[in-house]
Each structure stands twice: as C-alpha cells, then as structure tokens.
Motif scaffolding. Structure first.
Motif, PDB file in Angstrom:
ATOM      1  N   ILE A  55       0.844  -1.207   0.000  1.00 19.49           N
ATOM      2  CA  ILE A  55       0.000   0.000   0.000  1.00 19.49           C
ATOM      3  C   ILE A  55       0.875   1.252   0.000  1.00 19.49           C
ATOM      4  N   LEU A  56       1.928   1.250   0.830  1.00 20.80           N
ATOM      5  CA  LEU A  56       2.831   2.401   0.922  1.00 20.80           C
ATOM      6  C   LEU A  56       3.566   2.624  -0.389  1.00 20.80           C
ATOM      7  N   LEU A  57       4.121   1.567  -0.975  1.00 22.16           N
ATOM      8  CA  LEU A  57       4.893   1.701  -2.210  1.00 22.16           C
ATOM      9  C   LEU A  57       4.034   2.243  -3.348  1.00 22.16           C
ATOM     10  N   VAL A  58       2.837   1.688  -3.506  1.00 26.55           N
ATOM     11  CA  VAL A  58       1.965   2.135  -4.601  1.00 26.55           C
ATOM     12  C   VAL A  58       1.514   3.579  -4.383  1.00 26.55           C
ATOM     13  N   THR A  59       1.352   3.965  -3.126  1.00 26.55           N
ATOM     14  CA  THR A  59       0.875   5.316  -2.820  1.00 26.55           C
ATOM     15  C   THR A  59       1.933   6.373  -3.078  1.00 26.55           C
ATOM     16  N   ILE A  60       3.205   6.086  -2.735  1.00 23.26           N
ATOM     17  CA  ILE A  60       4.228   7.135  -2.791  1.00 23.26           C
ATOM     18  C   ILE A  60       5.062   7.111  -4.063  1.00 23.26           C
ATOM     19  N   ASP A  61       5.077   5.987  -4.779  1.00 23.23           N
ATOM     20  CA  ASP A  61       5.935   5.903  -5.971  1.00 23.23           C
ATOM     21  C   ASP A  61       5.157   6.291  -7.226  1.00 23.23           C
ATOM     22  N   PRO A  62       5.585   7.331  -7.936  1.00 23.74           N
ATOM     23  CA  PRO A  62       4.858   7.771  -9.137  1.00 23.74           C
ATOM     24  C   PRO A  62       4.826   6.718 -10.248  1.00 23.74           C
ATOM     25  N   LEU A  63       5.855   5.854 -10.307  1.00 30.07           N
ATOM     26  CA  LEU A  63       5.903   4.841 -11.361  1.00 30.07           C
ATOM     27  C   LEU A  63       4.877   3.724 -11.148  1.00 30.07           C
ATOM     28  N   LEU A  64       4.309   3.660  -9.947  1.00 29.02           N
ATOM     29  CA  LEU A  64       3.332   2.610  -9.640  1.00 29.02           C
ATOM     30  C   LEU A  64       1.902   3.158  -9.614  1.00 29.02           C
ATOM     31  N   GLN A  65       1.683   4.242 -10.341  1.00 25.51           N
ATOM     32  CA  GLN A  65       0.359   4.870 -10.343  1.00 25.51           C
ATOM     33  C   GLN A  65      -0.509   4.404 -11.511  1.00 25.51           C
ATOM     34  N   THR A  66      -0.211   3.246 -12.078  1.00 23.52           N
ATOM     35  CA  THR A  66      -1.064   2.686 -13.123  1.00 23.52           C
ATOM     36  C   THR A  66      -2.181   1.885 -12.470  1.00 23.52           C
ATOM     37  N   THR A  67      -3.227   1.582 -13.261  1.00 22.71           N
ATOM     38  CA  THR A  67      -4.381   0.885 -12.690  1.00 22.71           C
ATOM     39  C   THR A  67      -4.014  -0.506 -12.173  1.00 22.71           C
ATOM     40  N   PRO A 296       1.621 -10.414  -1.053  1.00 23.78           N
ATOM     41  CA  PRO A 296       2.685  -9.395  -1.169  1.00 23.78           C
ATOM     42  C   PRO A 296       4.006  -9.982  -1.638  1.00 23.78           C
ATOM     43  N   LEU A 297       4.326 -11.215  -1.197  1.00 18.50           N
ATOM     44  CA  LEU A 297       5.565 -11.860  -1.637  1.00 18.50           C
ATOM     45  C   LEU A 297       5.499 -12.181  -3.124  1.00 18.50           C
ATOM     46  N   ILE A 298       4.363 -12.682  -3.575  1.00 15.85           N
ATOM     47  CA  ILE A 298       4.203 -13.027  -4.994  1.00 15.85           C
ATOM     48  C   ILE A 298       4.394 -11.799  -5.871  1.00 15.85           C
ATOM     49  N   TYR A 299       3.741 -10.702  -5.489  1.00 17.22           N
ATOM     50  CA  TYR A 299       3.791  -9.503  -6.330  1.00 17.22           C
ATOM     51  C   TYR A 299       5.092  -8.727  -6.197  1.00 17.22           C
ATOM     52  N   SER A 300       5.806  -8.900  -5.086  1.00 20.91           N
ATOM     53  CA  SER A 300       7.069  -8.166  -4.924  1.00 20.91           C
ATOM     54  C   SER A 300       8.256  -8.945  -5.476  1.00 20.91           C
ATOM     55  N   LEU A 301       8.284 -10.250  -5.234  1.00 18.25           N
ATOM     56  CA  LEU A 301       9.423 -11.048  -5.685  1.00 18.25           C
ATOM     57  C   LEU A 301       9.425 -11.266  -7.191  1.00 18.25           C
ATOM     58  N   ARG A 302       8.229 -11.223  -7.822  1.00 18.24           N
ATOM     59  CA  ARG A 302       8.141 -11.517  -9.251  1.00 18.24           C
ATOM     60  C   ARG A 302       7.869 -10.264 -10.082  1.00 18.24           C
ATOM     61  N   ASN A 303       7.994  -9.081  -9.461  1.00 15.05           N
ATOM     62  CA  ASN A 303       7.692  -7.853 -10.168  1.00 15.05           C
ATOM     63  C   ASN A 303       8.857  -6.884 -10.024  1.00 15.05           C
ATOM     64  N   GLN A 304       9.501  -6.574 -11.136  1.00 11.47           N
ATOM     65  CA  GLN A 304      10.687  -5.736 -11.105  1.00 11.47           C
ATOM     66  C   GLN A 304      10.368  -4.317 -10.658  1.00 11.47           C
ATOM     67  N   GLU A 305       9.209  -3.776 -11.071  1.00 10.08           N
ATOM     68  CA  GLU A 305       8.857  -2.397 -10.710  1.00 10.08           C
ATOM     69  C   GLU A 305       8.613  -2.259  -9.217  1.00 10.08           C
ATOM     70  N   VAL A 306       7.976  -3.254  -8.603  1.00  8.70           N
ATOM     71  CA  VAL A 306       7.752  -3.215  -7.157  1.00  8.70           C
ATOM     72  C   VAL A 306       9.079  -3.329  -6.422  1.00  8.70           C
ATOM     73  N   LYS A 307       9.974  -4.196  -6.888  1.00 13.78           N
ATOM     74  CA  LYS A 307      11.284  -4.331  -6.255  1.00 13.78           C
ATOM     75  C   LYS A 307      12.094  -3.044  -6.380  1.00 13.78           C
ATOM     76  N   THR A 308      11.989  -2.384  -7.526  1.00 12.60           N
ATOM     77  CA  THR A 308      12.686  -1.107  -7.710  1.00 12.60           C
ATOM     78  C   THR A 308      12.143  -0.053  -6.761  1.00 12.60           C
ATOM     79  N   ALA A 309      10.818   0.001  -6.611  1.00 15.93           N
ATOM     80  CA  ALA A 309      10.197   0.962  -5.691  1.00 15.93           C
ATOM     81  C   ALA A 309      10.624   0.691  -4.257  1.00 15.93           C
TER      82      ALA A 309
END
Length: 319
Positions: A55-67, A296-309
């Motif tokens: 929730i925090l990463l998607v809220t504060i990172d501009p690159l994660l503001q897609t639907t 959260p582990l599935i979406y963070s470990l397998r998603n490069q944009e979330v890991k970058t954020a």
C-alpha cells in the motif's frame, strides 16, 4: 439455595444457546496448539507488514500509479481486513482458551468475512480484465483503464459484496438455533452455522448458492475468459522474448487466483465428507490465512517495478 443454583443453571443454558463454540484446532495436543499459535501470530504480523508495504509503495511511488498497481493496492487493503476478521479470534482461542463467540459476534464476523472475500473475488476479476486490456488492446489501455475507472469499479465491488453479505447473513442468522451450537471450524463459516439450524434450510441454501454463483463463480468465469484471450494473444507474438515478457506480467496474478479460488473450490464445491471434517479447516487456512500473507511476496518477488520501488524507499530511509 436450590432455586439460586437452578437460576444460575438456566442463565448458563440461555447464554450457551445464544452463542456459538468455535472448536478451532482443539483436537490437537497442547504442544501442537502452542506451535500453531506462534505460527499464526507470525503469519498475521507478516500479512499486516507485507500488505501495508505494498500500500505504501503504490501510494508514494509515481511509477506505480497505473491501474494495475492501484488494483493491487486495493487488494492489499482487502487482504489486511480479510485476515483481521478471522485470525485475531483464532489467536484468542489459542492464547485464552475461550472458544465462545456470541450470536451477534458470529453474525458480524461472517458478514465482514464474506464481504471482504467476495470483494477479493471481484478485484481479482478486475485485475484479470486489466491484464486483458494491457496485452490484447495495448493501444487503448490508457484510454480504457483510467484511475477514475479503477476507483469506481473497486468501490462498486465493495458495495456489491457488502449488500450481498447483508442478504446472506440475514438468511442464515434469522433461523432458529437450539442446543449447544458447536462449530467445528476456526471461524463462523456459513455452511457450518447453517448446519446447526433447527428448521428446514433448503431455500436458504438455494439463496446462498445463488449468491456464491454471482459473486464467486461468475468472477472466476470472467478471469478464465480473460486469460484464454490473453494466452491467445501471447501465442501470436512472433518473438519468444516478447511472449515471455507478456506472460510474466500475468504470472503473479495467476498464482494468486490459483491459490485463492483453488482452495475455495475444493472446500465448497466438492462433495462433503463427514469422515474428514478437519480437512475443511486446513483448506480454509489457505484462502483465509496463507493467501493474504503470500500475495505481497508473490507480487514483490516476481515484479521488477515493485522491487525497484522498494529499493528506492529503502535507500531514501537509509539516507
């Protein structure tokens, strides 16, 4: 003196008749229950921390503001609420030994449990549609999948699930219950509660299964339809690298769908067997306890944009 004892006995019986007893995992030894209590406490804390971080990463990172990520943030909010409905009571049973839950408490727990469960079903279907638009009609993605549409659809999902749960809870808890109401589960599962009613429940079951069809089976059909079209489009991509990249954007969501819907289908749509009542409880742990933790582990470990954020957040905190 006899009258006083009789009055106390009557009061105790009335209290027992107006409440339910959640057996939880009381059939296990004290050592195993102690181990489970520590494990579930760790799982609950990991669920809260992991989903709060998404929730925090998607809220504060501009690159994660897609639907796609806005839906993921909404899913994380639902996961926190969903696990908070059943796990605290289960932990209370382990630590205090109090298996009682009031009639009203059971109804409230069921209401929120199925509200957030149905909301998750719809959100997973919306996330599948988001992936369908992104892969099958990418040139129109930004036009179709807007932030406003994401907010409206998520709100409608919650309101629809809430209204459905009101009807379902009214259908179940308006029945007459008699005797000691023992629920062989760790939460107020609607089928377990319905089985304790003293009256005929045929039409109640018809209504409940109609609700399940509309708010669980239909979303699953929409998810499967979306992925059939997605796979068809991916197979038409000429390069192997392009196919792998397109498929990787769906892998996390597909894993969540398999965990959540797979365990739910096995629990509710298979023929019931009285020989293994404990099996339902352990299957229930997958979609009520494990899925909110591992998402959260599935979406963070397998998603490069979330890991970058996450790395950006960590570096900012260290500085």
């Amino acid at each position: 003196m006899i009258t006083s004892k009789s009055a106390r006995y009557e009061n105790q019986m009335k209290e027992m008749e107006s409440s339910f007893i959640l057996l939880g995992f009381s059939d296990l030894s004290a050592v195993h229950q102690g181990s489970l209590s520590v494990m579930f406490l760790c799982i609950y804390l990991m669920t809260l921390i992991g989903n709060a971080l998404i929730i925090l990463l998607v809220t504060i990172d501009p690159l994660l503001q897609t639907t796609m990520y806005l839906f993921l943030r909404n899913l994380s909010v639902v996961e926190i609420l969903y696990s908070s409905v059943s796990l605290p009571k289960l932990l209370d049973i382990f630590f205090s030994g109090d298996k009682h839950i009031s009639f009203l408490g059971c109804a409230v727990q069921s209401y929120f449990f199925y509200t957030f469960g149905r909301t998750e079903c719809i959100l997973l279907a919306l996330m599948a549609y988001d992936r369908y638009v992104a892969i099958c009609i990418p040139l129109r993605y930004n036009v179709i999948m807007t932030r406003n549409l994401c907010a409206h659809l998520s709100t409608i999902a919650l309101i629809g699930a809430s209204l459905e749960s009101v009807g379902q809870i009214a259908c179940i808890f308006s029945l007459s219950y008699c005797g000691i109401n023992i629920i062989n589960h760790f939460f107020c599962d609607f089928l377990s509660v319905l089985g304790l009613a003293c009256t005929d429940t045929f039409w109640n079951q018809v209504f409940i299964w109609t609700c399940i069809t509309l708010f669980a089976i239909v979303p699953l059909i929409l998810i499967l339809t979306s992925y059939i079209r997605i796979l068809s489009s991916i197979l038409r991509i000429p390069s192997k690298t392009g196919r792998i990249k397109a498929l990787s954007t769906c892998s996390s969501h597909m894993t969540s769908v398999i965990l959540f819907f797979g365990s739910g289908i096995i629990t509710y749509l298979r023929p019931k067997s009285s020989l293994w009542p404990e099996r339902d409880k352990f299957l229930g742990l997958i979609y009520t306890v494990m899925t909110p933790m591992v998402n959260p582990l599935i979406y963070s470990l397998r998603n490069q944009e979330v890991k970058t954020a996450f790395r950006k957040l960590k570096n900012r905190h260290c500085l």
